[in-house]
Write an enzyme that holds these catalytic residues in place. Structure first.
Site, PDB file in Angstrom:
ATOM      1  N   SER A 242      12.782  -6.264  10.656  1.00 55.80           N
ATOM      2  CA  SER A 242      11.384  -5.928  10.372  1.00 55.80           C
ATOM      3  C   SER A 242      10.641  -5.539  11.639  1.00 55.80           C
ATOM      4  O   SER A 242       9.833  -4.607  11.636  1.00 55.80           O
ATOM      5  CB  SER A 242      10.686  -7.107   9.685  1.00 55.80           C
ATOM      6  OG  SER A 242      11.198  -7.318   8.386  1.00 55.80           O
TER       7      SER A 242
ATOM      8  N   ALA B 100       4.436  -4.126   0.924  1.00 56.10           N
ATOM      9  CA  ALA B 100       5.060  -5.446   0.856  1.00 56.10           C
ATOM     10  C   ALA B 100       5.566  -5.668  -0.561  1.00 56.10           C
ATOM     11  O   ALA B 100       4.780  -5.745  -1.505  1.00 56.10           O
ATOM     12  CB  ALA B 100       4.056  -6.523   1.238  1.00 56.10           C
ATOM     13  N   THR B 101       6.872  -5.760  -0.724  1.00 60.98           N
ATOM     14  CA  THR B 101       7.457  -5.907  -2.053  1.00 60.98           C
ATOM     15  C   THR B 101       7.644  -7.367  -2.444  1.00 60.98           C
ATOM     16  O   THR B 101       8.050  -7.653  -3.567  1.00 60.98           O
ATOM     17  CB  THR B 101       8.825  -5.207  -2.117  1.00 60.98           C
ATOM     18  OG1 THR B 101       9.696  -5.792  -1.148  1.00 60.98           O
ATOM     19  CG2 THR B 101       8.682  -3.722  -1.851  1.00 60.98           C
TER      20      THR B 101
ATOM     21  N   HIS C   9       4.150 -11.908   9.548  1.00 60.92           N
ATOM     22  CA  HIS C   9       4.261 -10.456   9.412  1.00 60.92           C
ATOM     23  C   HIS C   9       2.887  -9.805   9.535  1.00 60.92           C
ATOM     24  O   HIS C   9       2.729  -8.779  10.204  1.00 60.92           O
ATOM     25  CB  HIS C   9       4.898 -10.095   8.066  1.00 60.92           C
ATOM     26  CG  HIS C   9       6.391 -10.139   8.077  1.00 60.92           C
ATOM     27  ND1 HIS C   9       7.175  -9.015   7.979  1.00 60.92           N
ATOM     28  CD2 HIS C   9       7.260 -11.178   8.198  1.00 60.92           C
ATOM     29  CE1 HIS C   9       8.452  -9.358   8.019  1.00 60.92           C
ATOM     30  NE2 HIS C   9       8.531 -10.664   8.143  1.00 60.92           N
TER      31      HIS C   9
END
Length: 441
Positions: A242, A259-260, A277
């Protein structure tokens, strides 16, 4: 306009004196860099580097014709020598313009740290921008737009790309850096190992590095790094995948982070991961929490009507932080913004939930076919998209064989999805222990 880089390193140089780190240990030959200093057409010297007269001589230049010496930042490195015969160094107040007798014009540009950036215009109208170490423009930096009614891209930009990629993003958002602008990294420090890794990271930002003593002709064509439209970043848990994906878009404006994973009530560990994140992402990025990826990928396709392109600013999107200068976009349509999708593994989990992939009867009765249709639609959208896309996915096929049928099914389907998605990407990376290995591109 000819610019000779007497040094390209951070104020303390590279390697740093007495530093035992791996980057400093390998900074030899062309990887060694003195403090950044610019000699413009032999008449203007910006910043000082150790032994400037010797550095100029090694580059085949002389300081005998220098008529002005300007400093861009407070100097905290080794003591700087001002060679005999040179004017005393000075600075130009922010917003003020200095005209030199040979036709150069120098305008001081305000930056967001102590220091001053300089916009230099040559006698023939070529323009360059130089920013001090660790600095970004504090506002729109383009003086050229005053006379031409709009932002005019610079021919050459020299800045601290590695430390402040957001500065490059601001300039791009303001229309001051375009595909033809030569972006050169200066103030290079020991945060990135010299050599291939340095050049790889800069190429991802659309920038390059040159060795000390290099001369650049402002306005002369130079092939800029070829930026891939679609990139897939693979890696295991906590591999740094990431971070690598985010790094590839830090220098670009208007990024939409997809963002899943969503939120998980009561899961504190997941909440901490999401928080980390969010803190790591630039404030100017927008976030969309969704697993409906196809409309996002199709948004920039030719012929799409305005009504079908409104999902970026719709419900669920976080407000973007303001970008100094022309604002977020400066005329760039939101539907053409780069997408960062993190991650495909969570998207697949969501889709497998929806099609009933965990139940054997449902899977056999149509779940398998439903999943194929959803993954085929996603891959087709990736193939057709005109948006820059960086996607993250887990590489799960190299570990132990899952103990359950559901685990094995997920592993197999993610492997198929990764392979199909990768086939549509110009660049594919595998991240291991924080190190990115290029599989394609």
């Amino acid at each position: 306009m000819d610019v000779t880089l007497l040094g390209t390193g951070a104020p303390q140089g590279l390697p740093r004196p007495g530093c035992p780190c791996a980057a400093c240990a390998t900074a030899v030959g062309d990887g060694a860099r003195a403090a950044t200093a610019l000699l413009v057409d032999g008449v203007l010297l910006i910043d000082l580097t150790p032994g400037p007269a010797f550095a100029a001589a090694r580059a085949g230049r002389s300081l005998a014709g220098v008529r002005q010496v300007l400093l861009s930042h407070p100097h905290d490195g080794p003591a700087m020598e001002v060679p005999a015969g040179l004017p005393q160094p000075g600075r130009v107040a922010d917003g003020r313009e200095l005209a030199l007798l040979d036709g150069h014009r120098v305008r001081a540009v305000a930056v967001d740290i102590p220091g001053t950036g300089y916009e230099i215009t040559g006698a023939d109208g070529e323009r360059l921008l130089y920013l001090p170490p660790g600095a970004a423009p504090a506002g729109l930096a383009g003086g050229g737009d005053r006379d031409r009614g709009g932002a005019v891209p610079y021919d050459l930009v020299l800045l601290d790309v590695l430390e402040r990629p957001d500065a490059l993003a601001r300039l791009r958002a303001g229309g001051l850096v375009d595909a033809a602008t030569d972006v050169v990294a200066v103030h290079v420090d020991h945060g990135v190992p010299p050599g291939p890794e340095l050049h790889r990271r800069l190429a991802a930002a659309g920038a390059r590095a040159v060795a000390d003593g290099s001369s650049l002709v402002v306005g002369e064509y130079h092939a800029v790094p070829d930026l891939p439209r679609r990139t897939l970043v693979l890696g295991g848990a906590r591999s740094g995948k990431s971070v690598e994906a985010e790094r590839r878009l830090e220098a670009f404006p208007d990024v939409v982070y997809v963002a899943t994973g969503g939120t998980r009530d009561g899961d504190e560990d997941w909440a901490q991961r999401v928080s980390l994140h969010r803190e790591r992402r630039p404030g100017s990025w927008r976030t969309v929490e969704t697993c409906d990826l196809v409309p996002l990928l199709e948004a920039a396709r030719p012929g799409r009507d305005a009504a079908s392109q409104g999902e970026i600013g719709g419900p669920g999107a976080e407000a973007a932080g303001g970008v100094a200068g022309a604002g977020s976009g400066a005329g760039r349509a939101a539907d053409a913004s780069p997408l960062l999708i993190d991650c495909l593994a969570l998207w697949l989990t969501h889709v497998m939930d929806e099609v009933g992939a965990w139940d054997e009867e449902t899977w056999a009765a149509g779940g398998r076919q439903a999943l194929r249709e959803r993954t085929d639609a996603l891959v087709a959208a990736v193939r057709a998209t005109s948006r820059p896309v960086v996607a993250v996915s887990n590489e799960v096929g190299s570990g132990v064989v899952p103990a359950t049928p559901a685990g094995r099914r997920f592993r197999d389907e993610l492997g198929r999805l990764n392979a199909a998605f990768a086939a549509e990407c110009e660049q594919v990376l595998l991240v291991v222990a924080g190190q990115a290995l290029a599989l394609r591109g």
